[in-house]
Design an enzyme around this catalytic site. Structure first.
Site, short mmCIF file in Angstrom:
data_model
loop_
_atom_site.label_atom_id
_atom_site.label_comp_id
_atom_site.label_asym_id
_atom_site.label_seq_id
_atom_site.Cartn_x
_atom_site.Cartn_y
_atom_site.Cartn_z
N CYS A 53 0.84 -1.21 0.00
CA CYS A 53 0.00 0.00 0.00
C CYS A 53 0.87 1.26 0.00
O CYS A 53 1.84 1.35 0.76
CB CYS A 53 -0.92 -0.01 1.21
SG CYS A 53 -2.03 1.41 1.25
N CYS A 57 0.20 4.75 7.03
CA CYS A 57 -0.43 4.57 8.35
C CYS A 57 0.58 3.88 9.28
O CYS A 57 1.02 2.76 9.00
CB CYS A 57 -1.70 3.74 8.22
SG CYS A 57 -2.78 4.34 6.91
N CYS A 60 0.33 0.12 10.36
CA CYS A 60 -0.08 -0.90 9.40
C CYS A 60 1.06 -1.68 8.76
O CYS A 60 1.93 -1.10 8.09
CB CYS A 60 -0.93 -0.25 8.31
SG CYS A 60 -1.53 -1.48 7.13
N CYS A 97 -16.46 -9.44 5.13
CA CYS A 97 -15.81 -8.17 4.80
C CYS A 97 -14.58 -8.44 3.94
O CYS A 97 -13.77 -9.31 4.28
CB CYS A 97 -15.35 -7.46 6.07
SG CYS A 97 -16.63 -7.30 7.29
N CYS A 129 -19.45 -6.49 3.14
CA CYS A 129 -18.81 -5.24 3.52
C CYS A 129 -17.49 -5.15 2.76
O CYS A 129 -16.88 -6.18 2.46
CB CYS A 129 -18.56 -5.26 5.02
SG CYS A 129 -17.64 -3.84 5.63
N CYS A 189 -19.55 1.60 8.40
CA CYS A 189 -18.79 0.93 9.46
C CYS A 189 -17.58 1.83 9.71
O CYS A 189 -16.75 2.02 8.82
CB CYS A 189 -18.35 -0.45 8.97
SG CYS A 189 -17.21 -1.26 10.10
N ARG A 261 -18.05 -3.17 17.64
CA ARG A 261 -17.27 -4.39 17.33
C ARG A 261 -15.96 -4.44 18.09
O ARG A 261 -15.14 -3.51 18.02
CB ARG A 261 -17.00 -4.46 15.82
CG ARG A 261 -16.33 -5.77 15.40
CD ARG A 261 -16.34 -5.95 13.90
NE ARG A 261 -17.68 -5.81 13.40
CZ ARG A 261 -18.05 -4.99 12.42
NH1 ARG A 261 -17.16 -4.24 11.83
NH2 ARG A 261 -19.29 -4.92 12.04
S1 SF4 Z 1 -4.24 0.95 6.88
FE1 SF4 Z 1 -2.61 -0.09 5.70
S2 SF4 Z 1 -3.66 -0.86 3.89
FE2 SF4 Z 1 -5.02 0.70 4.80
S3 SF4 Z 1 -4.48 2.62 3.81
FE3 SF4 Z 1 -3.19 2.52 5.65
S4 SF4 Z 1 -1.28 1.55 4.96
FE4 SF4 Z 1 -2.82 1.17 3.36
#
Ligand code: SF4
Length: 327
Positions: A53, A57, A60, A97, A129, A189, A261
């Site tokens: 990605c 974040c 993540c 999901c 979802c 959600c 949840r």
């Molecule tokens: S949480 Fe992970 S998968 Fe989702 S946008 Fe952020 S870096 Fe990308």
């Protein structure tokens, strides 16, 4: 008590800061008023496109820029996904999901394939979802037409703390996608994560944002950070179960009808600790031994817990009935 979306930050703080057992009692009472407390929604989450990605974040393991050992996998084939969905249904899940590690949805063949997956799972009688990143209103409408029941898009934390965790998009981007989802008639959600290094004030502000949306999200996932080696938050401290209980109870009081949840971090909780979360108003879990890329209790462990606590899986598509009851 009516459903309110005009909560003030001070009112929320007063609830959040109340003595824990009083808070739990109040939340449990409201939960009984609005929901069948024996029922717990069982959702299965499948990562249909993993890793790589472009976003940053900080929590993540799927962000391409962190070295976390996650194998990048292209978008799965529709048939494979439908096979997983059938197994999840057989194991008792009523919501399926599908998560893709995308920044946003692009109008391409991959999106067309996701639309086919949505159609296929919907035809199996499960609530479908998706969590695919940012969406335009047109894309949300296409998903709705394919039979999408809910779209997950978390706000993660307070608007003030968001910039410490994510630099590749803004809080307003998140709220805009939520608005597109609502306009398309898909249920929302939306929740957050605790343990990111935020203050109690940030948690209260996040709950304030959720509880003052024009309509409360139908599902509110409360996640505890699962620190993963290689991410910037790898050394964050484990979230205390009492912090989870406090968040869940406050969310239940503010948004009485939402499915609250108990999400990431459940693997770290004993059955007794999970029971406290259910008592405080949690009524939804993710089932299956993996939550995207991190471990989760197995179906068998959850079945044993349901039996012990006298819980039963909630049927699919009950939202409409309960909404009608309280409007
Ligand atoms: S949480 Fe992970 S998968 Fe989702 S946008 Fe952020 S870096 Fe990308």
């Amino acid at each position: 008590m009516h459903i309110r979306n005009n909560w003030s930050p001070a009112e929320i703080k007063e609830i959040y800061d109340s003595p824990l057992l009083e808070l739990m009692y109040r939340a449990a009472t409201i939960h009984r008023e609005y929901n069948d407390t024996v029922e717990v929604q069982v959702c299965t989450l499948l990562s249909i496109k993993t890793g790589g990605c472009p976003e940053d974040c900080a929590y993540c393991p799927q962000a391409a820029r962190y070295n976390t050992g996650v194998d990048v996998q292209a978008l799965m084939k529709k048939e494979e996904v439908l096979e997983y969905a059938a197994k999840a249904k057989e194991a008792g899940s009523t919501r399926f999901c599908m998560g893709a590690a995308w920044r946003e949805v692009r109008d391409n063949k991959d999106f067309d394939r996701v639309l086919e997956m949505v159609k296929g799972v919907n035809e199996m009688g499960m609530e479908v979802c998706c969590t695919l990143g940012m969406l335009t209103e047109e894309q949300a409408k296409k998903l709705a037409d394919a039979g999408l029941h809910a779209y997950n898009h978390n706000i993660d934390t307070s608007s003030e703390y968001y910039g410490e965790i994510i630099h590749t998009r803004t809080y307003d981007d998140r709220l805009q996608t939520l608005d597109h989802v609502r306009k398309a008639g898909v249920t929302v959600c939306c929740g957050g994560i605790i343990g990111l290094g935020e203050t109690h004030e940030d948690r209260i502000k996040m709950l304030h944002t959720l509880a003052t949306l024009p309509e409360h999200p139908e599902s509110v996932p409360i996640n505890a950070l699962v620190p993963v080696a290689g991410t910037p938050l790898a050394n964050n401290q484990k979230v205390d179960v009492w912090d989870m209980v406090r968040m869940i109870a406050t969310a239940r009081i503010l948004m009485p009808k939402a499915m609250v949840r108990l999400s990431a971090g459940r693997n770290e909780l004993s059955v007794a600790e999970q029971a406290l979360c259910f008592l405080a108003g949690a009524n939804s879990i993710f089932a299956g031994d993996k939550l995207l890329t991190t471990p989760n209790p197995t179906f068998d462990e959850d079945n044993a817990m349901f039996e012990l606590l006298g819980l039963k899986p909630r049927e699919a598509f009950k939202e409409k009935e309960t909404t009608a009851q309280y409007v």
